[in-house]
Design an enzyme around this catalytic site. Sequence first.
Site, PDB file in Angstrom:
ATOM      1  N   ASP A  64       0.813  -1.214   0.000  1.00  0.00           N
ATOM      2  CA  ASP A  64       0.000   0.000   0.000  1.00  0.00           C
ATOM      3  C   ASP A  64       0.847   1.265   0.000  1.00  0.00           C
ATOM      4  O   ASP A  64       0.305   2.375   0.005  1.00  0.00           O
ATOM      5  CB  ASP A  64      -0.986   0.010   1.183  1.00  0.00           C
ATOM      6  CG  ASP A  64      -0.320  -0.138   2.538  1.00  0.00           C
ATOM      7  OD1 ASP A  64       0.763  -0.735   2.606  1.00  0.00           O
ATOM      8  OD2 ASP A  64      -0.913   0.321   3.542  1.00  0.00           O
ATOM      9  N   HIS A  65       2.178   1.088  -0.049  1.00  0.00           N
ATOM     10  CA  HIS A  65       3.068   2.243  -0.102  1.00  0.00           C
ATOM     11  C   HIS A  65       3.947   2.288  -1.355  1.00  0.00           C
ATOM     12  O   HIS A  65       4.619   3.290  -1.578  1.00  0.00           O
ATOM     13  CB  HIS A  65       3.952   2.279   1.145  1.00  0.00           C
ATOM     14  CG  HIS A  65       3.183   2.562   2.398  1.00  0.00           C
ATOM     15  ND1 HIS A  65       3.149   3.800   3.002  1.00  0.00           N
ATOM     16  CD2 HIS A  65       2.374   1.758   3.144  1.00  0.00           C
ATOM     17  CE1 HIS A  65       2.367   3.744   4.075  1.00  0.00           C
ATOM     18  NE2 HIS A  65       1.888   2.510   4.176  1.00  0.00           N
ATOM     19  N   HIS A 140       8.293  -0.535  12.472  1.00  0.00           N
ATOM     20  CA  HIS A 140       7.149  -1.169  11.820  1.00  0.00           C
ATOM     21  C   HIS A 140       7.470  -2.660  11.683  1.00  0.00           C
ATOM     22  O   HIS A 140       8.473  -3.140  12.227  1.00  0.00           O
ATOM     23  CB  HIS A 140       6.901  -0.500  10.468  1.00  0.00           C
ATOM     24  CG  HIS A 140       5.611  -0.875   9.815  1.00  0.00           C
ATOM     25  ND1 HIS A 140       4.422  -0.967  10.495  1.00  0.00           N
ATOM     26  CD2 HIS A 140       5.325  -1.194   8.524  1.00  0.00           C
ATOM     27  CE1 HIS A 140       3.458  -1.304   9.663  1.00  0.00           C
ATOM     28  NE2 HIS A 140       3.985  -1.462   8.453  1.00  0.00           N
ATOM     29  N   ASP A 210       4.857   4.054   8.132  1.00  0.00           N
ATOM     30  CA  ASP A 210       4.054   3.487   9.198  1.00  0.00           C
ATOM     31  C   ASP A 210       4.945   3.253  10.418  1.00  0.00           C
ATOM     32  O   ASP A 210       6.111   2.914  10.277  1.00  0.00           O
ATOM     33  CB  ASP A 210       3.467   2.157   8.768  1.00  0.00           C
ATOM     34  CG  ASP A 210       2.496   2.257   7.605  1.00  0.00           C
ATOM     35  OD1 ASP A 210       2.267   3.384   7.119  1.00  0.00           O
ATOM     36  OD2 ASP A 210       2.005   1.221   7.151  1.00  0.00           O
TER      37      ASP A 210
END
Length: 301
Positions: A64-65, A140, A210
């Site tokens: 998602d990054h 993370h 994150d």
Amino acid sequence: MKVSILGCYSATPRTITNPTSQVLEINNQMYLIDCGEGTQVQLRKHKIKFSRINQIFISHLHGDHFFGLIGLISTFSLLNRPNDLHIYGPKGIKDIILLQIKLSKSYTKYNLFFHELESNESELIFEDDKIAVYTIPLKHRVYTNGFLFKEKPGLRRINIDAATEKNIDVCYFNKLKQGSDLKQEDGTVIENETVTFDPLPTQSYAFCSDTVYNEEIIPLIENVDVLYHESTFLEQDIEKCIPTGHSTAIQAATIAKKANVKNLILGHYSTRYSDIDLFKKEADTVFESTFLADDGLVFKF
């Protein structure tokens, strides 16, 4: 300084939300931070010129990054991009992208440079005459960095009225802008401060996503103008933070308060929540100058 939010939700893209990606514009330079799926569509939608993006910063190798990166690289090539493109991200990103390029035979027509990161200490990774970019080591589930963008001081500004009054020729203006005093033919010295103004104040931006709650980043982001900090969960789900490697809105606000930042932008919301206003409501109990990111929002500071 302008921050354009292209996507700010966690996990998977939906028809109404996009994963993480944003564009920072500072001192007339543009930087892409993270490149979740759909980034190039969002760039088009919000009329951000592809040609102005020459540096891309990827925080970590969760989809998602960065799943939008290969598509963006390919589109740049199809558009006959002439400029070099520099990508800063965790070790491994070069292999991932080059494998896709190799197997699809989609070699770029422009120079593509990878700057792979693996240090657990903050380091300077990009610098020009206007800005310096440092990593912010985050905690993370995989190796992750945030990014600190620090604008460099500009030149002094000419006080036109004072310069005219002292009959200073424009040919000396550049010297004055650089901070030098001016020695006249008769030997007298015009002190710089009497005919110039201070440079415009510099600005700074910290991107932190994150990460779990981590006070070790506070010295790195202290006094920044704007902090973007992930707030995946509300306090009711705080027990999910440690196993998933994320933070709550209140934890993000606590970091902002302890670091004495001027403004906080929350983002990376879990899509389990139907009302993101709840994130601001919780953060406001700790830190007042809090803003909510949302897809398509533009912040100007």
